[in-house]
Design a protein around this motif. Structure first.
Motif, PDB file in Angstrom:
ATOM      1  N   LEU A 197      37.985  38.546  33.638  1.00 48.03           N
ATOM      2  CA  LEU A 197      37.500  38.187  32.524  1.00 48.03           C
ATOM      3  C   LEU A 197      37.143  39.376  31.597  1.00 48.03           C
ATOM      4  O   LEU A 197      37.270  39.355  30.456  1.00 48.03           O
ATOM      5  N   MET A 198      36.533  40.301  32.029  1.00 46.90           N
ATOM      6  CA  MET A 198      35.863  41.563  31.646  1.00 46.90           C
ATOM      7  C   MET A 198      37.259  42.423  31.106  1.00 46.90           C
ATOM      8  O   MET A 198      37.113  43.033  30.071  1.00 46.90           O
ATOM      9  N   MET A 199      38.442  42.162  31.786  1.00 44.29           N
ATOM     10  CA  MET A 199      39.492  42.810  31.381  1.00 44.29           C
ATOM     11  C   MET A 199      40.203  41.978  30.287  1.00 44.29           C
ATOM     12  O   MET A 199      41.500  42.386  29.931  1.00 44.29           O
ATOM     13  N   GLY A 200      39.785  40.718  29.568  1.00 41.13           N
ATOM     14  CA  GLY A 200      40.490  40.040  28.826  1.00 41.13           C
ATOM     15  C   GLY A 200      41.200  39.067  29.371  1.00 41.13           C
ATOM     16  O   GLY A 200      42.183  38.381  28.800  1.00 41.13           O
ATOM     17  N   ASP A 211      41.649  21.468  49.425  1.00 42.78           N
ATOM     18  CA  ASP A 211      40.989  21.137  50.582  1.00 42.78           C
ATOM     19  C   ASP A 211      41.323  21.876  51.894  1.00 42.78           C
ATOM     20  O   ASP A 211      40.421  22.120  52.649  1.00 42.78           O
ATOM     21  N   ASP A 212      42.479  22.436  51.933  1.00 41.91           N
ATOM     22  CA  ASP A 212      42.876  23.180  53.211  1.00 41.91           C
ATOM     23  C   ASP A 212      42.079  24.554  53.153  1.00 41.91           C
ATOM     24  O   ASP A 212      41.691  24.987  54.290  1.00 41.91           O
ATOM     25  N   MET A 213      41.897  25.065  52.229  1.00 45.03           N
ATOM     26  CA  MET A 213      41.347  26.272  51.902  1.00 45.03           C
ATOM     27  C   MET A 213      39.909  26.170  51.624  1.00 45.03           C
ATOM     28  O   MET A 213      38.935  27.214  51.522  1.00 45.03           O
ATOM     29  N   ASN A 214      39.370  25.135  51.327  1.00 43.13           N
ATOM     30  CA  ASN A 214      38.137  24.753  50.956  1.00 43.13           C
ATOM     31  C   ASN A 214      37.629  25.457  49.680  1.00 43.13           C
ATOM     32  O   ASN A 214      36.479  26.182  49.605  1.00 43.13           O
ATOM     33  N   THR A 215      38.513  25.373  48.630  1.00 47.02           N
ATOM     34  CA  THR A 215      38.034  26.201  47.489  1.00 47.02           C
ATOM     35  C   THR A 215      38.588  25.392  46.073  1.00 47.02           C
ATOM     36  O   THR A 215      39.280  24.565  46.185  1.00 47.02           O
ATOM     37  N   LEU A 216      38.187  25.627  45.241  1.00 52.71           N
ATOM     38  CA  LEU A 216      38.575  25.381  43.885  1.00 52.71           C
ATOM     39  C   LEU A 216      39.235  26.525  43.056  1.00 52.71           C
ATOM     40  O   LEU A 216      38.656  27.689  43.313  1.00 52.71           O
ATOM     41  N   HIS A 217      40.319  26.608  42.732  1.00 47.14           N
ATOM     42  CA  HIS A 217      40.845  27.909  42.153  1.00 47.14           C
ATOM     43  C   HIS A 217      41.428  27.517  40.837  1.00 47.14           C
ATOM     44  O   HIS A 217      42.077  26.282  40.421  1.00 47.14           O
ATOM     45  N   VAL A 218      41.509  28.675  39.902  1.00 48.15           N
ATOM     46  CA  VAL A 218      42.106  28.425  38.720  1.00 48.15           C
ATOM     47  C   VAL A 218      43.270  29.668  38.326  1.00 48.15           C
ATOM     48  O   VAL A 218      43.129  30.565  39.011  1.00 48.15           O
ATOM     49  N   PHE A 219      44.390  29.296  37.886  1.00 45.83           N
ATOM     50  CA  PHE A 219      45.389  30.423  37.569  1.00 45.83           C
ATOM     51  C   PHE A 219      44.793  31.285  36.612  1.00 45.83           C
ATOM     52  O   PHE A 219      44.390  30.674  35.800  1.00 45.83           O
ATOM     53  N   THR A 220      44.914  32.678  37.001  1.00 43.66           N
ATOM     54  CA  THR A 220      44.254  33.521  36.061  1.00 43.66           C
ATOM     55  C   THR A 220      45.230  34.727  35.930  1.00 43.66           C
ATOM     56  O   THR A 220      46.119  35.295  36.585  1.00 43.66           O
ATOM     57  N   GLY A 221      45.235  34.929  34.524  1.00 45.14           N
ATOM     58  CA  GLY A 221      46.484  35.980  34.109  1.00 45.14           C
ATOM     59  C   GLY A 221      45.700  37.173  33.386  1.00 45.14           C
ATOM     60  O   GLY A 221      44.831  37.032  32.749  1.00 45.14           O
ATOM     61  N   VAL A 222      46.245  38.549  33.423  1.00 44.63           N
ATOM     62  CA  VAL A 222      45.798  39.448  32.526  1.00 44.63           C
ATOM     63  C   VAL A 222      46.813  40.205  32.144  1.00 44.63           C
ATOM     64  O   VAL A 222      47.717  40.851  32.671  1.00 44.63           O
ATOM     65  N   GLU A 223      47.006  40.188  30.651  1.00 47.88           N
ATOM     66  CA  GLU A 223      47.958  40.891  30.036  1.00 47.88           C
ATOM     67  C   GLU A 223      47.469  42.393  29.953  1.00 47.88           C
ATOM     68  O   GLU A 223      46.514  42.834  29.232  1.00 47.88           O
TER      69      GLU A 223
END
Length: 240
Positions: A197-200, A211-223
């Motif tokens: 996020l600090m990189m925009g 559930d398999d990895m026991n995580t919540l995740h968001v797709f994240t992109g940096v142009e």
């Protein structure tokens, strides 16, 4: 080949099968799995960060080169519908399986890792860096201020926005209405995502409940072209 030494740590490209096995073992330990390997390992460049004093592996991640035409073959494409990014005209790299030894907490590790990533991006002409940014656990209530902050300030541009594909998701952009507590939001934001996020960087409008990895995740992109100049200078200072 990447080799970057900064202070107590050195980052380098994995060169041997034993290097890869060491990375997979660290990943398994960090992710709470018996083993951690997949077909994407063979298609990726693996970066290892070791402590100089005892050669202990303290961090690893992998970088997989892609283009818009091949983004459907990425790890992230298992969970997100990424057809919008097929129109992205430039080289991409998916950074994945990023983990830091929980017994070696030191902010310098993350700095060296990002220095190595910067070297890779500059050397290969990458224009979009992306991946899945994970929150520990699957309880969305633990992260409502963080998700509200992502909705308010960091959603992907409409032209690149990933659509829902996974069977179990938390559509935070549609569901959350409250104004986030900025301090609490950043405290609950994963360190890797804070750096993006600090990189925009920008994120999907929903989180996948894994559930398999026991995580919540968001797709994240940096142009890469949109990274603030001051942040680019900091990253290249570490990489230099």
């Amino acid at each position: 080949m990447i080799r970057l030494k900064k202070g107590r740590y050195v980052a380098r490209t994995a060169q041997t099968p034993s290097d890869l096995r060491a990375a997979q073992a660290l990943r398994a330990r960090c992710f709470g799995l018996e083993t951690d390997s997949d077909a994407f390992d063979d298609r990726s460049t693996h970066i290892l960060v070791r402590r100089v004093a005892d050669d202990a592996l303290v961090c690893c991640f992998r970088m997989m080169p892609l283009t818009g035409a091949t983004i459907s073959h990425s790890y992230s494409a298992q969970y997100y519908e990424l057809s919008a990014l097929e129109a992205f005209d430039g080289k991409m790299v998916e950074m994945g399986r990023f983990c830091v030894d929980p017994d070696a907490a030191d902010p310098d590790i993350l700095r060296v890792a990002w220095g190595a990533m910067t070297t890779y991006v500059d050397d290969t002409g990458v224009e979009l860096l992306f991946g899945c940014s994970s929150f520990a656990g699957t309880e969305t209530a633990d992260y409502l201020d963080a998700f509200a902050m992502l909705k308010a300030r960091h959603l992907a541009p409409t032209r690149w926005l990933p659509r829902v594909k996974a069977p179990k998701v938390f559509e935070f952009a549609a569901r959350l209405r409250h104004k986030p507590d900025a301090k609490l939001a950043m405290l609950r934001m994963p360190p890797l995502l804070r750096t993006y996020l600090m990189m925009g960087g920008w994120v999907s409008d929903h989180a996948v409940v894994d559930d398999d990895m026991n995580t919540l995740h968001v797709f994240t992109g940096v142009e890469i072209g949109a990274i603030p100049p001051a942040r680019k200078r900091l990253l290249r200072a570490v990489a230099g």
